[in-house]
Scaffold this motif. Sequence first.
Motif, PDB file in Angstrom:
ATOM      1  N   ALA A 172       0.887  -1.313  -0.011  1.00  0.00           N
ATOM      2  CA  ALA A 172       0.045   0.096  -0.026  1.00  0.00           C
ATOM      3  C   ALA A 172       1.044   1.513  -0.058  1.00  0.00           C
ATOM      4  O   ALA A 172       0.594   2.103  -0.632  1.00  0.00           O
ATOM      5  CB  ALA A 172      -0.721  -0.022   1.121  1.00  0.00           C
ATOM      6  N   ALA A 173       1.988   1.263   0.746  1.00  0.00           N
ATOM      7  CA  ALA A 173       2.722   2.409   0.775  1.00  0.00           C
ATOM      8  C   ALA A 173       3.419   2.858  -0.623  1.00  0.00           C
ATOM      9  O   ALA A 173       3.565   3.781  -1.166  1.00  0.00           O
ATOM     10  CB  ALA A 173       4.017   2.130   1.954  1.00  0.00           C
ATOM     11  N   ARG A 174       3.919   1.543  -1.318  1.00  0.00           N
ATOM     12  CA  ARG A 174       4.657   1.559  -2.495  1.00  0.00           C
ATOM     13  C   ARG A 174       3.634   2.266  -3.547  1.00  0.00           C
ATOM     14  O   ARG A 174       4.044   3.146  -4.349  1.00  0.00           O
ATOM     15  CB  ARG A 174       5.264   0.325  -3.002  1.00  0.00           C
ATOM     16  CG  ARG A 174       6.449   0.081  -2.366  1.00  0.00           C
ATOM     17  CD  ARG A 174       7.093  -1.266  -2.907  1.00  0.00           C
ATOM     18  NE  ARG A 174       6.682  -2.322  -2.142  1.00  0.00           N
ATOM     19  CZ  ARG A 174       6.386  -3.611  -2.627  1.00  0.00           C
ATOM     20  NH1 ARG A 174       6.667  -3.916  -3.724  1.00  0.00           N
ATOM     21  NH2 ARG A 174       6.010  -4.402  -1.897  1.00  0.00           N
ATOM     22  N   VAL A 175       2.314   1.574  -3.429  1.00  0.00           N
ATOM     23  CA  VAL A 175       1.326   2.127  -4.534  1.00  0.00           C
ATOM     24  C   VAL A 175       1.104   3.692  -4.245  1.00  0.00           C
ATOM     25  O   VAL A 175       0.942   4.436  -5.195  1.00  0.00           O
ATOM     26  CB  VAL A 175       0.087   1.331  -4.213  1.00  0.00           C
ATOM     27  CG1 VAL A 175      -1.198   2.143  -5.130  1.00  0.00           C
ATOM     28  CG2 VAL A 175       0.240   0.032  -4.826  1.00  0.00           C
ATOM     29  N   MET A 176       0.975   3.931  -2.940  1.00  0.00           N
ATOM     30  CA  MET A 176       0.765   5.546  -2.968  1.00  0.00           C
ATOM     31  C   MET A 176       1.775   6.305  -3.222  1.00  0.00           C
ATOM     32  O   MET A 176       1.969   7.392  -3.492  1.00  0.00           O
ATOM     33  CB  MET A 176       0.364   5.625  -1.115  1.00  0.00           C
ATOM     34  CG  MET A 176      -0.880   4.985  -0.793  1.00  0.00           C
ATOM     35  SD  MET A 176      -2.357   5.704  -1.723  1.00  0.00           S
ATOM     36  CE  MET A 176      -2.342   7.595  -0.948  1.00  0.00           C
ATOM     37  N   ASN A 177       3.048   5.877  -2.921  1.00  0.00           N
ATOM     38  CA  ASN A 177       4.198   6.712  -3.102  1.00  0.00           C
ATOM     39  C   ASN A 177       4.350   6.818  -4.909  1.00  0.00           C
ATOM     40  O   ASN A 177       4.667   7.906  -5.459  1.00  0.00           O
ATOM     41  CB  ASN A 177       5.396   6.174  -2.662  1.00  0.00           C
ATOM     42  CG  ASN A 177       5.631   6.356  -1.085  1.00  0.00           C
ATOM     43  OD1 ASN A 177       5.154   7.400  -0.754  1.00  0.00           O
ATOM     44  ND2 ASN A 177       6.538   5.563  -0.619  1.00  0.00           N
ATOM     45  N   THR A 178       4.001   5.820  -5.567  1.00  0.00           N
ATOM     46  CA  THR A 178       4.130   5.713  -6.831  1.00  0.00           C
ATOM     47  C   THR A 178       3.119   6.755  -7.188  1.00  0.00           C
ATOM     48  O   THR A 178       3.236   7.435  -8.160  1.00  0.00           O
ATOM     49  CB  THR A 178       3.733   4.182  -7.517  1.00  0.00           C
ATOM     50  OG1 THR A 178       4.709   3.476  -6.997  1.00  0.00           O
ATOM     51  CG2 THR A 178       3.752   4.443  -8.952  1.00  0.00           C
ATOM     52  N   LEU A 179       1.641   6.584  -6.642  1.00  0.00           N
ATOM     53  CA  LEU A 179       0.646   7.527  -7.305  1.00  0.00           C
ATOM     54  C   LEU A 179       1.013   8.967  -6.973  1.00  0.00           C
ATOM     55  O   LEU A 179       0.713   9.965  -7.762  1.00  0.00           O
ATOM     56  CB  LEU A 179      -0.605   7.174  -6.696  1.00  0.00           C
ATOM     57  CG  LEU A 179      -0.988   5.814  -6.988  1.00  0.00           C
ATOM     58  CD1 LEU A 179      -2.552   5.693  -6.265  1.00  0.00           C
ATOM     59  CD2 LEU A 179      -1.594   5.949  -8.466  1.00  0.00           C
TER      60      LEU A 179
END
Length: 98
Positions: free
Chosen positions: A35-42
């Motif tokens: 979830a953190a990686r997805v949020m950082n990417t977004l």
Amino acid sequence: MRKLLVCAVLIALLTIGTESSRIPRQAEEEEQGTAARVMNTLRSYYDQSLNTASGYLEDIRELKLEEKAKNLYVETTTAARTYAGVVQDQLYHMVGAH
């Protein structure tokens, strides 16, 4: 007109380049959750989009399109009024002469 065409071509090339670019990976001490990686990417995509859009707006402002549009409107209405006056005079003389 050429500046507008050049600007459109540059925008198209930049958007194609933006879509094909990858986000650089950052080395971090701790592993991030999915979830953190997805949020950082977004978040990075969002920031990159804002920066790109801001750049486009600055480029468009430099072209002074609003000023050019106002000048074109004034010149067009002035010419239209002149020709309308000529046509009105011609009609007046045609109707008045007969």
